[in-house]
Scaffold this motif. Structure first.
Motif, PDB file in Angstrom:
ATOM      1  N   ALA A  49       0.835  -1.207   0.000  1.00  0.00           N
ATOM      2  CA  ALA A  49       0.000   0.000   0.000  1.00  0.00           C
ATOM      3  C   ALA A  49       0.869   1.256   0.000  1.00  0.00           C
ATOM      4  N   TRP A  50       1.922   1.255   0.814  1.00  0.00           N
ATOM      5  CA  TRP A  50       2.823   2.413   0.857  1.00  0.00           C
ATOM      6  C   TRP A  50       3.534   2.608  -0.483  1.00  0.00           C
ATOM      7  N   ASP A  52       2.551   1.629  -3.476  1.00  0.00           N
ATOM      8  CA  ASP A  52       1.574   2.156  -4.434  1.00  0.00           C
ATOM      9  C   ASP A  52       1.378   3.655  -4.224  1.00  0.00           C
ATOM     10  N   HIS A  53       1.367   4.075  -2.962  1.00  0.00           N
ATOM     11  CA  HIS A  53       1.186   5.496  -2.643  1.00  0.00           C
ATOM     12  C   HIS A  53       2.340   6.338  -3.196  1.00  0.00           C
ATOM     13  N   HIS A  56       2.222   6.502  -6.884  1.00  0.00           N
ATOM     14  CA  HIS A  56       1.192   7.456  -7.309  1.00  0.00           C
ATOM     15  C   HIS A  56       1.734   8.881  -7.238  1.00  0.00           C
ATOM     16  N   PHE A  86       1.969   2.732   7.290  1.00  0.00           N
ATOM     17  CA  PHE A  86       0.691   2.365   6.676  1.00  0.00           C
ATOM     18  C   PHE A  86      -0.029   1.251   7.430  1.00  0.00           C
ATOM     19  N   ARG A  96      -7.309   0.608   2.374  1.00  0.00           N
ATOM     20  CA  ARG A  96      -6.264   1.549   1.961  1.00  0.00           C
ATOM     21  C   ARG A  96      -5.487   1.000   0.772  1.00  0.00           C
ATOM     22  N   TRP A  97      -5.163  -0.300   0.837  1.00  0.00           N
ATOM     23  CA  TRP A  97      -4.423  -0.919  -0.270  1.00  0.00           C
ATOM     24  C   TRP A  97      -5.267  -0.929  -1.536  1.00  0.00           C
ATOM     25  N   GLY A 100      -5.563   2.594  -2.960  1.00  0.00           N
ATOM     26  CA  GLY A 100      -4.289   3.069  -3.484  1.00  0.00           C
ATOM     27  C   GLY A 100      -3.914   2.442  -4.805  1.00  0.00           C
TER      28      GLY A 100
END
Length: 282
Positions: A49-50, A52-53, A56, A86, A96-97, A100
């Motif tokens: 998730a982090w 991907d963030h 982005h 995260f 969140r994942w 994201g």
């Protein structure tokens, strides 16, 4: 020409496979340790998730992306601290994942053709970014599967991981402080039986067609060669298994040395995994 839409479809499928593996887990299972020292199942998903963030940010706000390094209290702990930041209760972390990775897919789809996105130590095309995200999702999915005692059937999507592993030959040498070889290497991999008819088209740079028994990369007449199962090659280049535990054969000095330093992910040398199956983060 790289088909970005097809790559994004494969990334979504890889993410959904891992999502299905963790979505129904009871809360206590998220605390189960994985082969990465200090990382639980929750850490693995938080890391994805982090990442991907920040990917982005790379696609939409370059200054904010660079700030992830310049404002980091300890850049050497960027990956670990990012995952920790995260962490959340399972339902929140899963949402969140999911949000994201959807936002990242939309941002990469909107990136102008030919644009290079900033990344740690390099710049990447949208297609390369998608391939890297697929590689990481698969690799960290292996860590989760190992923690849960689950055996995942390899898919045709592994071909993207294998291609990235081949393309990062020079990176593996350089990140380990060794001279990048000039001699070419031929890689011939036995495709998983379950994957031979799944992929709609060949991975960029491979010489074989969809559904082939062999996934081949590099000049056919190269003296240095690596052969063996595609799954084993992918486990090696993502440092999820020790070379000694895999059925890969290296012919020639460059190929032999490469299998000791292969690293498909960005950043400093990974901790690698010993023959007992412990210790790697990427």
């Amino acid at each position: 020409m790289v088909d970005l839409t097809a790559l994004l479809t494969d990334l979504a499928a890889e993410s959904e496979q891992l999502d299905a593996l963790v979505a129904a887990l009871p809360p206590q299972a998220w605390d189960r340790p994985t082969p990465a020292p200090g990382w639980t199942v929750a850490h693995q998903i938080a890391h994805l998730a982090w990442t991907d963030h920040v990917a982005h940010l790379a696609a939409t706000d370059a200054p904010a992306f660079f700030a992830t390094v310049t404002t980091a209290p300890d850049p050497s702990r960027l990956v670990d601290d990012g995952a920790a930041s995260f962490l959340a209760p399972p339902a929140e972390l899963l949402a969140r994942w999911r949000d994201g990775r959807s936002a990242l897919a939309a941002a990469l789809s909107a990136t102008p053709s030919g644009e290079k996105l900033p990344w740690y130590g390099t710049r990447m095309s949208p297609a390369s970014m998608v391939t890297a995200r697929l590689m990481e999702t698969w690799a960290h999915g292996e860590d989760v599967a190992d923690a849960l005692g689950v055996q995942r059937a390899p898919t045709a999507r592994l071909r993207h991981v294998a291609h990235l592993g081949f393309r990062t030959l020079g990176h593996g040498f350089a990140t380990h402080g060794r001279a990048v070889p000039t001699a070419p290497v031929r890689v011939e991999l036995i495709a998983p039986a379950s994957a031979r008819s799944e992929l709609a088209g060949p991975a960029t740079g491979s010489e074989d067609g969809p559904g082939s028994d062999i996934w081949a990369f590099g000049p056919a007449d190269a003296a240095d060669r690596v052969t063996g199962p595609a799954l084993d090659f992918c486990l090696l280049v993502t440092q999820r298994r020790h070379r000694a535990d895999l059925a890969l054969i290296a012919t020639g000095p460059v190929a032999d040395e490469w299998l000791d330093v292969a690293q498909a992910f960005a950043g400093p040398p990974g901790a690698k995994r010993d023959t007992a199956g412990s210790g790697v983060t990427a």
